[in-house]
Scaffold this active site. Structure first.
Site, PDB file in Angstrom:
ATOM      1  N   CYS A 161       0.812  -1.227   0.000  1.00  0.00           N
ATOM      2  CA  CYS A 161       0.000   0.000   0.000  1.00  0.00           C
ATOM      3  C   CYS A 161       0.840   1.270   0.000  1.00  0.00           C
ATOM      4  O   CYS A 161       0.356   2.341  -0.344  1.00  0.00           O
ATOM      5  CB  CYS A 161      -0.959   0.001   1.186  1.00  0.00           C
ATOM      6  SG  CYS A 161      -2.154  -1.349   1.115  1.00  0.00           S
ATOM      7  N   ASN A 169     -10.020   0.124  -0.485  1.00  0.00           N
ATOM      8  CA  ASN A 169      -8.561   0.140  -0.422  1.00  0.00           C
ATOM      9  C   ASN A 169      -7.999  -0.432  -1.725  1.00  0.00           C
ATOM     10  O   ASN A 169      -8.092  -1.633  -1.967  1.00  0.00           O
ATOM     11  CB  ASN A 169      -8.108  -0.696   0.779  1.00  0.00           C
ATOM     12  CG  ASN A 169      -6.600  -0.701   0.968  1.00  0.00           C
ATOM     13  OD1 ASN A 169      -5.861  -0.320   0.067  1.00  0.00           O
ATOM     14  ND2 ASN A 169      -6.154  -1.136   2.127  1.00  0.00           N
ATOM     15  N   HIS A 171      -3.293   7.403   1.837  1.00  0.00           N
ATOM     16  CA  HIS A 171      -3.694   6.082   1.366  1.00  0.00           C
ATOM     17  C   HIS A 171      -5.080   5.780   1.940  1.00  0.00           C
ATOM     18  O   HIS A 171      -5.343   6.042   3.117  1.00  0.00           O
ATOM     19  CB  HIS A 171      -2.681   5.035   1.829  1.00  0.00           C
ATOM     20  CG  HIS A 171      -3.159   3.633   1.656  1.00  0.00           C
ATOM     21  ND1 HIS A 171      -3.660   3.183   0.459  1.00  0.00           N
ATOM     22  CD2 HIS A 171      -3.255   2.599   2.527  1.00  0.00           C
ATOM     23  CE1 HIS A 171      -4.023   1.917   0.609  1.00  0.00           C
ATOM     24  NE2 HIS A 171      -3.798   1.545   1.852  1.00  0.00           N
TER      25      HIS A 171
HETATM   26  O1  UT7 Z   1      -3.888  -0.856   3.434  1.00  0.00           O
HETATM   27  C1  UT7 Z   1      -3.087  -1.097   4.493  1.00  0.00           C
HETATM   28  C2  UT7 Z   1      -3.510  -1.817   5.522  1.00  0.00           C
HETATM   29  N1  UT7 Z   1      -4.846  -2.086   5.892  1.00  0.00           N
HETATM   30  C3  UT7 Z   1      -5.438  -1.370   6.833  1.00  0.00           C
HETATM   31  O2  UT7 Z   1      -4.961  -0.323   7.177  1.00  0.00           O
HETATM   32  C4  UT7 Z   1      -6.665  -1.936   7.489  1.00  0.00           C
HETATM   33  C5  UT7 Z   1      -6.562  -1.721   8.946  1.00  0.00           C
HETATM   34  N2  UT7 Z   1      -7.619  -2.280   9.740  1.00  0.00           N
HETATM   35  C6  UT7 Z   1      -8.924  -1.925   9.622  1.00  0.00           C
HETATM   36  O3  UT7 Z   1      -9.310  -1.154   8.773  1.00  0.00           O
HETATM   37  C7  UT7 Z   1      -9.878  -2.480  10.648  1.00  0.00           C
HETATM   38  O4  UT7 Z   1      -9.152  -3.089  11.682  1.00  0.00           O
HETATM   39  C8  UT7 Z   1     -10.898  -3.491  10.076  1.00  0.00           C
HETATM   40  C9  UT7 Z   1     -11.898  -2.748   9.208  1.00  0.00           C
HETATM   41  C10 UT7 Z   1     -10.180  -4.530   9.280  1.00  0.00           C
HETATM   42  C11 UT7 Z   1     -11.671  -4.168  11.209  1.00  0.00           C
HETATM   43  O5  UT7 Z   1     -12.276  -3.215  12.062  1.00  0.00           O
HETATM   44  P1  UT7 Z   1     -12.103  -3.338  13.639  1.00  0.00           P
HETATM   45  O6  UT7 Z   1     -12.903  -2.271  14.215  1.00  0.00           O
HETATM   46  O7  UT7 Z   1     -10.633  -3.358  13.933  1.00  0.00           O
HETATM   47  O8  UT7 Z   1     -12.781  -4.735  13.960  1.00  0.00           O
HETATM   48  P2  UT7 Z   1     -12.135  -6.086  14.544  1.00  0.00           P
HETATM   49  O9  UT7 Z   1     -11.163  -6.674  13.592  1.00  0.00           O
HETATM   50  O10 UT7 Z   1     -11.668  -5.823  15.938  1.00  0.00           O
HETATM   51  O11 UT7 Z   1     -13.423  -7.007  14.572  1.00  0.00           O
HETATM   52  C12 UT7 Z   1     -14.586  -6.643  15.320  1.00  0.00           C
HETATM   53  C13 UT7 Z   1     -15.665  -7.664  15.047  1.00  0.00           C
HETATM   54  C14 UT7 Z   1     -15.191  -9.109  15.119  1.00  0.00           C
HETATM   55  O12 UT7 Z   1     -16.200  -9.880  15.750  1.00  0.00           O
HETATM   56  P3  UT7 Z   1     -16.042 -10.337  17.283  1.00  0.00           P
HETATM   57  O13 UT7 Z   1     -14.772 -11.135  17.336  1.00  0.00           O
HETATM   58  O14 UT7 Z   1     -15.974  -9.071  18.069  1.00  0.00           O
HETATM   59  O15 UT7 Z   1     -17.283 -11.132  17.518  1.00  0.00           O
HETATM   60  C15 UT7 Z   1     -15.124  -9.517  13.684  1.00  0.00           C
HETATM   61  O16 UT7 Z   1     -15.329 -10.904  13.483  1.00  0.00           O
HETATM   62  O17 UT7 Z   1     -16.200  -7.497  13.722  1.00  0.00           O
HETATM   63  C16 UT7 Z   1     -16.232  -8.749  13.054  1.00  0.00           C
HETATM   64  N3  UT7 Z   1     -16.067  -8.546  11.643  1.00  0.00           N
HETATM   65  C17 UT7 Z   1     -17.090  -8.383  10.791  1.00  0.00           C
HETATM   66  N4  UT7 Z   1     -18.412  -8.347  10.965  1.00  0.00           N
HETATM   67  C18 UT7 Z   1     -19.182  -8.156   9.891  1.00  0.00           C
HETATM   68  C19 UT7 Z   1     -14.897  -8.466  10.964  1.00  0.00           C
HETATM   69  N5  UT7 Z   1     -15.152  -8.275   9.654  1.00  0.00           N
HETATM   70  C20 UT7 Z   1     -16.509  -8.211   9.538  1.00  0.00           C
HETATM   71  C21 UT7 Z   1     -17.356  -8.021   8.439  1.00  0.00           C
HETATM   72  N6  UT7 Z   1     -18.686  -7.987   8.675  1.00  0.00           N
HETATM   73  N7  UT7 Z   1     -16.891  -7.835   7.195  1.00  0.00           N
END
Ligand code: UT7
Length: 326
Positions: free
Chosen positions: A116, A283, A253
């Site tokens: 990225c 992204n 980005h």
């Molecule tokens: O391009 C360079 C690098 N990439 C990034 O910079 C991405 C960086 N990270 C992010 O943007 C965020 O961390 C995410 C969007 C990937 C995730 O958001 P988050 O607020 O950090 O959520 P999390 O990973 O802590 O997950 C929270 C919950 C989980 O459920 P439990 O374990 O709390 O029951 C996930 O399973 O959200 C769940 N979850 C989803 N639910 C519905 C994760 N993906 C999804 C989804 N739909 N697509």
């Protein structure tokens, strides 16, 4: 102040594949919802390359538009650098394919692999060629087909990425050595290979012999992103000799709207000075910054003479930022 050569962006161009994929479309594939994706990421839709449409196809179209915008032709191009992590083939480089497809003469062409951060790395690399007099007309391209690296059973990653390409033309221009000069004024590049496990693709030519799929510990990447990007932003501004208050537009980005806001809050940047395309593009990895730049120029927000700051973080981990006057 002493006179010097600056690498100046003289044209911008972008290309998005035609197919739009909405969050509701993805909710039919994995257990997710439009509400979750919008709330956690700000993404509403993304583009997906068509069957047979490759990264070099997207890159070539964006480059063509950037050359037209700069008033240049493929015959002028002596250097092509493509930031990409999704090449058509393991080799040759996408850059040499763009060279062939555009009909550019024999020159220098290679890819930069910084995921990225690829566009920031590619632009910084091109700057060094231009200021040393080794290129008179350079194409710097970010182009990706990230949807091809997705595990379509993994809802934590497959909803985040999209396809697209953006390009700039970089040319040498005389400068005074002051921050009033047009061109690239300051760069900060970083990498930390110890954090590989946070974001990587689980295949490759010398391991599995397959392309592999993207794997990410999203919340860990998120935390690293806000801290690392903020540090690089400050370092690039210091290298350029400008204060963050002087920057007209921040062009980050586009990974997650919450990361854009987190960095802006941490550095006291007014969000109205941040270009955000994450809602429409998702992204697009190395393509996201030149896509956002081209969009801001096309809609009239970003104007010649303004001070821009670009920043990114991605797999590696790699990250960086650059300050330039358009
Ligand atoms: O391009 C360079 C690098 N990439 C990034 O910079 C991405 C960086 N990270 C992010 O943007 C965020 O961390 C995410 C969007 C990937 C995730 O958001 P988050 O607020 O950090 O959520 P999390 O990973 O802590 O997950 C929270 C919950 C989980 O459920 P439990 O374990 O709390 O029951 C996930 O399973 O959200 C769940 N979850 C989803 N639910 C519905 C994760 N993906 C999804 C989804 N739909 N697509």
């Amino acid at each position: 102040m002493s006179s010097c050569i600056r690498s100046v962006v003289t044209g911008v161009g972008d290309y998005l594949p035609a197919r739009v994929v909405t969050n509701d479309d993805l909710a039919k594939v994995v257990d997710t919802s439009d509400a979750w994706i919008v709330e956690r990421t700000g993404i509403h839709q993304r583009r997906e390359a068509g069957d047979g449409e490759t990264t070099s196809d997207l890159a070539t179209r964006a480059a063509d538009r950037a050359l037209a915008h700069a008033g240049r032709t493929p015959a002028d191009v002596d250097l092509i650098i493509v930031g990409t992590t999704t090449p058509d083939l393991t080799f040759p480089a996408v850059a040499t394919q763009v060279q062939r497809k555009l009909g550019c003469p024999v020159g220098i062409a290679f890819d930069v692999q910084a995921v990225c951060s690829g566009f920031v790395y590619a632009l910084a690399t091109a700057d060094n060629f231009v200021v040393r007099g080794q290129s008179k007309c350079c194409l710097v391209i970010g182009a990706e087909t990230m949807t091809r690296l997705m595990d379509w059973t993994d809802r934590t990653t497959c909803v985040l990425f999209g396809d697209g390409a953006g390009a700039v033309v970089l040319e040498p221009r005389p400068g005074e050595g002051t921050t009033a000069d047009r061109g690239i004024l300051g760069v900060a590049l970083r990498a930390d290979g110890t954090k590989q496990d946070l974001l990587y693709v689980d295949g490759g030519p010398s391991t599995t012999g397959t392309t592999g799929k993207l794997r990410m510990q999203g919340n860990q990447v998120f935390r690293n992103a806000v801290v690392n990007i903020s540090e690089a932003v400050v370092a690039s501004a210091r290298a350029a000799g400008v204060a963050l208050e002087e920057v007209d537009w921040f062009i980050p980005h586009q990974a997650n709207q919450r990361i854009l806001e987190g960095v802006a809050r941490r550095l006291g940047i007014d969000e109205r000075r941040v270009i955000s395309t994450v809602a429409e593009h998702a992204n697009t990895s190395a393509a996201s910054i030149p896509l956002a730049l081209a969009q801001g120029v096309a809609d009239g927000r970003i104007k010649p003479g303004q001070l821009l700051l670009i920043e990114a973080m991605g797999g590696g981990l790699t990250w960086g930022a650059a300050v330039l006057r358009l």
